[in-house]
Design a protein around this motif. Structure first.
Motif, PDB file in Angstrom:
ATOM      1  N   HIS A 197      53.035  32.284  22.520  1.00  0.00           N
ATOM      2  CA  HIS A 197      51.990  31.455  23.127  1.00  0.00           C
ATOM      3  C   HIS A 197      52.340  31.296  24.601  1.00  0.00           C
ATOM      4  CE1 HIS A 197      49.106  28.117  23.539  1.00  0.00           C
ATOM      5  NE2 HIS A 197      50.020  27.609  24.348  1.00  0.00           N
ATOM      6  N   ARG A 238      39.718  25.855  18.488  1.00  0.00           N
ATOM      7  CA  ARG A 238      40.686  25.611  17.419  1.00  0.00           C
ATOM      8  C   ARG A 238      40.436  24.223  16.852  1.00  0.00           C
ATOM      9  NH1 ARG A 238      45.552  28.865  18.550  1.00  0.00           N
ATOM     10  NH2 ARG A 238      44.712  30.915  19.022  1.00  0.00           N
ATOM     11  N   ASP A 247      47.557  33.933  23.136  1.00  0.00           N
ATOM     12  CA  ASP A 247      48.553  34.312  22.141  1.00  0.00           C
ATOM     13  C   ASP A 247      48.763  35.818  22.243  1.00  0.00           C
ATOM     14  OD1 ASP A 247      48.803  31.747  21.274  1.00  0.00           O
ATOM     15  OD2 ASP A 247      47.505  31.981  19.512  1.00  0.00           O
ATOM     16  N   HIS A 292      42.208  26.150  22.754  1.00  0.00           N
ATOM     17  CA  HIS A 292      43.484  26.832  22.892  1.00  0.00           C
ATOM     18  C   HIS A 292      43.893  26.816  24.362  1.00  0.00           C
ATOM     19  CE1 HIS A 292      46.125  30.577  22.427  1.00  0.00           C
ATOM     20  NE2 HIS A 292      46.725  29.550  21.841  1.00  0.00           N
ATOM     21  N   HIS A 325      54.233  35.481  17.321  1.00  0.00           N
ATOM     22  CA  HIS A 325      53.508  35.770  18.562  1.00  0.00           C
ATOM     23  C   HIS A 325      54.124  34.940  19.673  1.00  0.00           C
ATOM     24  CE1 HIS A 325      51.397  31.985  17.529  1.00  0.00           C
ATOM     25  NE2 HIS A 325      51.090  31.899  18.807  1.00  0.00           N
TER      26      HIS A 325
END
Ligand SMILES: [Zn+2]
Length: 655
Positions: free
Chosen positions: A162, A50, A59, A55, A160
């Motif tokens: 995380h 990212r 997700d 990350h 979403h």
């Protein structure tokens, strides 16, 4: 060729070191936090590449909507709750007896048990943003307990959850290593492209000192890819990889787990994304080819360790540090294997044919492009690692590159000519030229000084003073900079900074409203607010996290407040600011502070009562201040009805 490939395949053993379950909890210890026991899909995987970070979790898709139950993964206690404008938005941290911490981000709300407690604290502290660290015995949770609902708060680009699992030392772990059956994946990862980069001035790919990309094609062996053409190269090369993983039933491009590179059957590079120290996450900028990412938005992983890539513990130790050393006259085999977390793998094999190491072409024997001498030479400069690269179009035959430093001149021969372009390579460790010339065309280099990682250093350059800390740099920096009218240009935006550089700057024109004026960084056609503090001597001090072009801009326009609805049950506004952005906001009803929820992505502010049963009455005041201190106030009484929205405001958008 096919026989050779088959032989190599037999020699290649499946990787062992990524298969050991690394974390000591019983299977099934962690409950999947969304719809446990049912098939779920991921829109992001652990350690995915990212901007500015790996990350830190996975997700989990939430059917493109908000409000799904989020369940505690294991028994334990609530160890932290945060409410943030950006970042993870509404987020819960749970600490478990195993020492692990699970994290649930971008929540819509904190559910019926934690929600009222969070609201009480926000009212106590009179603050929307909250960072609450409850004591270990304060908020125990049971496995499977509802801890909130999935949402889209903070820096989330769509609904979403995380989800993270951390160890007791703050490392983030790959949640999929805990073998959740909810996310099936038997789809192998995909290699989209590779790139080969000459790593020093004596190295070439296809005869050039130029990074070159290639797209894999299927080989005659199932699941093995190759390149359509043999690569011809010399010297030391860096391999880069553009790849992604896919999972069953979704088109999302997720990240890889492991990468391994062999040169002639000997492993020269490998990494595995099993756990990452969260504090080094921004070192992704030395893991990937940051220049290509800045120029094209594509994240190629380097399959070699760049200078300055010293802290990430994901690499296996190899003397070569991934560098491919190509021998003249030899045929080398390069094998790249990538794995996802489920050990699905994809392999690429290709041939690199070694060519003689080039020597600089003497100026008098150089076969330049025959051109009219009146045609001007066009020069393009760039710095790659330690090499100043000068590309000249329409250079006179045999012309050298003249470098000037403090009035002294020296001339270097061309390195090579290709497609009518004459290329000169100069090692900047020999010194920084002030200007360069080919034929009759001369150009300044704007090179200021060399800075080294691990060393604090300062520089006065025209109107700007720069202070580097020992942490500022990943790698040696040949700093460029200049004042161009009102613009201060500093460094090359395609080179990453490890930590900030403090700049103190005297603007070229006097600033009439210093209190309302700040530093902005040019980003495409936008000017992004950076801030800065004015000093008593009339200079402004600001922190540079990314090189670029900086200007001073005044913002004298107050934020705009628009009432959306107002009733004894609650109220909502949209708030916008043209230049510096929304800073603070505060609402009161009859002098009592009222909690406002803020969604910066929709410019929305809305009230949330401490006690929903008590209606609002009396006078409502909303104060909004931008980042330059311009304020706007809205006042209305709850006894007077809200004005009917203008027709424009309720007009439906056509689809
Ligand atoms: Zn995420």
């Amino acid at each position: 060729l096919t026989y050779r490939l088959l032989l190599l395949l037999l020699l290649l053993s499946p990787r062992a070191w990524a298969q050991q379950p690394p974390f000591a909890v019983p299977a099934g210890y962690f409950l999947f936090p969304i719809r446990p026991g049912q098939v779920n899909y991921l829109s992001g995987s652990f350690a995915e590449l990212r901007p500015d970070h790996f990350h830190a979790g996975i997700d989990i898709k939430t059917q493109q909507r908000e409000g799904l139950d989020v369940q505690a993964s294991a028994a334990g206690y609530v160890s932290r709750i945060r409410v943030m404008r950006g970042g993870y938005g509404n987020v819960v941290y749970l600490t478990h007896p195993s020492g692990h911490v699970t994290v649930y981000g971008h929540l819509l709300d904190f559910g019926p048990r934690l929600g009222p407690l969070v609201r009480q604290r926000q009212y106590q502290q009179q603050s929307f943003e909250l960072d609450w660290v409850p004591k270990p015995d304060e908020l125990p949770v049971q496995r499977g307990e509802l801890i909130g609902h999935s949402g889209n708060t903070g820096g989330s680009a769509g609904p979403h959850l995380h989800y993270e699992i951390r160890d007791d030392r703050g490392n983030v772990l790959d949640p999929q290593r805990f073998r959740f059956s909810e996310v099936p994946d038997n789809v192998p990862p995909v290699i989209e492209a590779i790139a080969l980069r000459p790593l020093d001035a004596r190295s070439r790919v296809g005869g050039r000192f130029e990074r070159q990309e290639a797209v894999p094609v299927r080989s005659t062996i199932p699941d093995v890819w190759t390149l359509a053409d043999t690569v011809r190269a010399s010297g030391t090369l860096g391999l880069e990889l553009l790849a992604h993983d896919r999972a069953n039933g979704t088109a999302n491009k997720n990240g890889l787990n492991c990468v391994e590179v062999l040169l002639d059957e000997v492993e020269v590079y490998s990494h595995a994304m099993e756990s990452l120290p969260n504090e080094f996450s921004q070192d992704i900028n030395v893991h990937i080819d940051y220049v290509t990412f800045q120029q094209t938005g594509r994240s190629f992983q380097r399959c070699y360790l760049a200078d300055g890539n010293t802290r990430l513990p994901i690499y296996r130790d190899h003397a070569a540090r991934g560098r491919l050393r190509i021998q003249p006259g030899q045929v080398h085999w390069v094998t790249v294997t990538i794995w996802d977390t489920f050990q699905n793998r994809t392999r690429l094999m290709f041939v690199v044919k070694g060519e003689p190491t080039p020597s600089a072409v003497p100026a008098d024997s150089l076969a330049g492009t025959p051109v009219s001498s009146r045609q001007p030479v066009v020069l393009v400069q760039s710095v790659e690692e330690n090499t100043l690269v000068v590309r000249a179009r329409a250079a006179p035959p045999g012309a050298g590159l003249t470098l000037y430093k403090n009035g002294q001149a020296r001339t270097e021969p061309a390195a090579y000519t290709a497609d009518g372009e004459t290329v000169y390579l100069f090692d900047l460790r020999r010194g920084l030229p002030d200007s360069i010339a080919v034929g009759a065309t001369a150009q300044p280099t704007y090179l200021l000084r060399t800075f080294y990682p691990g060393q604090a250093a300062g520089l006065v350059a025209g109107r700007a003073t720069l202070a580097f800390s020992a942490e500022s740099l990943y790698d040696t920096l040949y700093l460029t900079g200049r004042q161009r009218g009102e613009r201060l240009e500093l460094g090359t935006p395609t080179l990453p900074l490890r930590a900030g550089v403090v700049v103190t700057y005297q603007p070229p024109v006097s600033v009439p409203l210093p209190g309302k004026s700040h530093v902005y960084r040019l980003e495409g056609t936008r000017e992004r607010f950076l801030g800065g503090q004015w000093q008593p001597d009339g200079r402004i001090r600001f922190n540079v996290r990314q090189w670029g072009t900086f200007v001073i801009r005044a913002d004298t326009t107050a934020p705009r407040i628009r009432l959306l609805r107002k009733s004894p049950e609650g109220f909502a506004f949209t708030v916008t600011d043209e230049r510096s952005g929304i800073g603070h906001f505060r609402a009161r009803v009859d002098s009592q502070w009222v909690l406002l929820q803020y969604d910066y992505k929709r410019n929305l502010l809305w009230s949330e009562k401490l006690d929903p049963a008590v209606p609002f009455s009396g006078e409502l005041t909303l104060e909004v201040t931008d980042n330059s201190g311009n304020g706007a106030t809205f006042r209305a009484d709850f006894s007077t009805p809200a004005p009917a929205p203008k027709p424009a405001a309720v007009r439906r958008r056509r689809r």
